[in-house]
Design a protein around this motif. Sequence first.
Motif, PDB file in Angstrom:
ATOM      1  N   ASP A   1      -9.615  34.249  17.994  1.00  0.00           N
ATOM      2  CA  ASP A   1     -10.213  34.259  16.658  1.00  0.00           C
ATOM      3  C   ASP A   1      -9.501  33.383  15.620  1.00  0.00           C
ATOM      4  N   ASN A   2      -8.222  33.101  15.836  1.00  0.00           N
ATOM      5  CA  ASN A   2      -7.513  32.297  14.831  1.00  0.00           C
ATOM      6  C   ASN A   2      -8.166  30.942  14.578  1.00  0.00           C
ATOM      7  N   CYS A   3      -8.919  30.467  15.547  1.00  0.00           N
ATOM      8  CA  CYS A   3      -9.555  29.155  15.406  1.00  0.00           C
ATOM      9  C   CYS A   3     -10.667  29.179  14.348  1.00  0.00           C
ATOM     10  N   ARG A   4     -11.319  30.326  14.184  1.00  0.00           N
ATOM     11  CA  ARG A   4     -12.484  30.405  13.289  1.00  0.00           C
ATOM     12  C   ARG A   4     -12.123  30.018  11.865  1.00  0.00           C
ATOM     13  N   GLY A   5     -12.907  29.074  11.358  1.00  0.00           N
ATOM     14  CA  GLY A   5     -12.715  28.677   9.969  1.00  0.00           C
ATOM     15  C   GLY A   5     -11.668  27.590   9.803  1.00  0.00           C
ATOM     16  N   CYS A   6     -10.906  27.307  10.843  1.00  0.00           N
ATOM     17  CA  CYS A   6      -9.904  26.233  10.732  1.00  0.00           C
ATOM     18  C   CYS A   6     -10.427  24.990  11.405  1.00  0.00           C
ATOM     19  N   ARG A   7     -10.659  25.194  12.727  1.00  0.00           N
ATOM     20  CA  ARG A   7     -11.112  24.106  13.559  1.00  0.00           C
ATOM     21  C   ARG A   7     -10.211  22.887  13.431  1.00  0.00           C
ATOM     22  N   TYR A   8      -8.914  23.113  13.350  1.00  0.00           N
ATOM     23  CA  TYR A   8      -8.016  21.987  13.601  1.00  0.00           C
ATOM     24  C   TYR A   8      -8.351  21.576  15.021  1.00  0.00           C
ATOM     25  N   THR A   9      -8.516  20.309  15.316  1.00  0.00           N
ATOM     26  CA  THR A   9      -8.886  19.967  16.696  1.00  0.00           C
ATOM     27  C   THR A   9      -7.768  19.215  17.415  1.00  0.00           C
ATOM     28  N   ASP A  10      -6.544  19.513  17.038  1.00  0.00           N
ATOM     29  CA  ASP A  10      -5.407  18.912  17.741  1.00  0.00           C
ATOM     30  C   ASP A  10      -5.470  19.224  19.239  1.00  0.00           C
TER      31      ASP A  10
END
Lengths: 101, 710
Positions: free
Chosen positions: A7-16
Amino acid sequence: MTHVVTDNCRGCRYTDCVASCPVACFHVNEVRVYIDPAVCIDCSACIPACPVHAIFEEFDLADDQQHWIRINAEAAQRYPVIRTRLAPLDGADARRQQLGL
Amino acid sequence: MSTHSSETLVVRGACPQDCPDTCAFLYHVEDGRLVEVTGDPDHPMTRGGLCVKLKNFAEHHYNPDRLLYPMKRVGPKGSGMFERISWDEALATIKSRWTDIIAEYGTQAIMPHAYLGHQGTLNGLTAGDAFFNRLGSTVAEKTYCESGSSTAWIMTVGPTGGMDVESLAVSKYIIVWGMNMLNTNLHGWPFVLKAKAAGAKIVVIDPVRTRTAKQADWHIRIRPGTDAALALGMMNVIISEDLYDHDYVEKYTLGFDQLKARAEEFPPERVSEITGIPVVDILTLAREYAGTQRSAIRQGVAVERSPGGGDAVRAITCLPALTGAWRYPGGGTIEMPIWEFPFKFDFMCRPDWIPPGTRVINELELGAALTGAMPLDPPIKSLFVYNSNPVSQAPGAGTIVEGLQREDLFMVCSELFITDTAKYADILLPATMQAEQLDIMVTWGHLYMHLNQPAIAPPGECVPNVELFRRLAKTMGFTDEHWDLDDWDMLRRCYDWDAPVMKGITLEALKEKGWMRLDVGLPDERTPHATGDFRTPSGKCEFASSLAAGGNFVVPVWRSGYEAMQPGTSVDPVPNYIPSVETMLPDGASAFPINLVSPKPHAFLNTQYANEPTQQRRQGEQIIVIHPMDAGPRSIEQGSYVRVFNERGAFEARAEVSEDVSPGLMMTNVGHWPGLNRSGTAVNSTTSTRHCNLGQAGTYSDNRVDVQRV
Ligand code: SF4
Ligand code: SF4
Ligand code: SF4
């Protein structure tokens, strides 16, 4: 086995993570990414790349995170592959701070 | 060396494994302890990531089961009962036993057994060659893998590196032929993806619907062992439809008329019957391949693992010369670019020390050599195993185990762990792991030199192989200068540092940078054979090979540099399709109806790491993949335990019922430790010791079995 995005990805979407994956197994929608378990080769190259610690090897998932295995597998079928890095979503930095990372 | 935080020391190294990727390592050391091994983010192939196999490489160095001291056997052979001894006692025992054996039977009663458990210049495939050649032992032919492809490649194009895997990025049509790149050449895959993003078509030819096949634009399922027929069928179409490059063929190839005559024997209908591939697909593949200038073929080692495998590699290697693909960047074929590196094998192996007339025994025939099934005079009275684990990895494992149980066989084994082979030893010697030793890594998958520098001290009394053989040489009383050279001196002499490809590369520069690219041109511009320049006797791509006149041979690097006593069996100058012995039997002609193939595992590197609990969890237990049509009548369901067997042996596994294999074909993985499996055996209990038609390679894919539920 595979790797999963939680879930930490939600709303960030850093795509490193996407840039470090040798087999292009990330899929993307408007708010986050998912890993296709049929393609992921378990190299873990993406784990240190993610600034918000969203990615786990399946075996390292906490008990209350197990549902992400199925969510990643299903979402990877629905959304397109992402091969190159995108700009983070607006508010990504705020969310990262909110996560204390 | 540099420090990236106050306590962490970072040392440059490289992966020791028999894998084409030879990744650039960064060893992270804190207080003398290896805490992490990561991939160098600046290396164009490694790109910062290692692979699932090496993920816990730092911890592997501290595995509590590691062999840290010399040991001697104190129980029956194979009981695994050992007692610690000193190096002095170990060496004295070896000297006394060998002296007696030599007095009674001569030096050839001693046989080494090695392969690529380590891939270093000092500590790898050839680490013991100089010592055993000096001793005058039997020469061991190390043909576990790649030897058939090596002979085939050299017969066709000579010792050239061929295409650079990085050049795939500019290819327009890529055929991955007999390789599951995502599992076994994963750092080559990003170049394939780059080509795909620029519009290239990716074709995978494989009997199994592998992870790589699933990622391709087109997966062509081929019957194992029929690759030569497909390549000749493609040529049939390319020549009869006039799709070949007349100018290239005329100027830079030898024997076109003979090849044309051979290809005429392989019309698509016949090829379809042999390979199981529909005629229309053969036509499409040939036309698309020949119709694309920048077409590339990435050959995998699976192609050689059948009785006709050598000729299959020759036929495939002819294709880019027929279509003129070599003219273009991103065109050509990749087999193994190792030939580009300027090794000095004469120094590394010292073949000048081999007493004339010394016999050769092929390592894959170890069982027969030990049990007397192969008549030998003198018999093998002592076996010295290093960098290899034949009980797991060699075919016909049952006979090998039988031979290793001989009470009169004096066996010494240098190892990291007490493996299924090592447990039969009389003397065990502890070897170092990669973070503990110096070496230049040999690579067979790209064009970079890598220096691996020691990051931590060896634990216990472990020594690198190069030091082991120095100690043995002194023990046996050898006084040659060779045994006084230190590691750096040896490295200086193992390469021709003045060769043109080494421009700018020195040991000093490598110490600082860790890795450097050979001066062979840039991947997106490189065309090594645009105007011929093949390294064959004629300088051309030899469709009709001039080396065939000398008969079958093993490239000397696989046999301690020895040129004499080659198999010499007759070889057709023009590649042909040679049917498999077992796979191609008509239905009902064999008591064993299913063909079993046994590619490499996902989470182990052959047997290495298969004793690590984390890796066992990642790999899972030994499985077989079986088609529903074969599983159904046998009441085999998903997850059933099954026994796989033939006249040679048996092993047990868990079944995965899947259409990833065709009816009549099963797949399992080699690499699981037999002793850790349910049945105490693994797949090589069922494989035969027949050789491929070239280079004495194994035929692991030509294996008929049956399967039943247990
Ligand atoms: S780097 Fe992390 S947060 Fe960003 S897209 Fe990848 S998984 Fe999501
Ligand atoms: S583990 Fe490796 S293959 Fe899997 S998603 Fe991460 S980078 Fe990609
Ligand atoms: S085994 Fe191959 S892919 Fe894995 S780290 Fe070593 S060289 Fe790289």
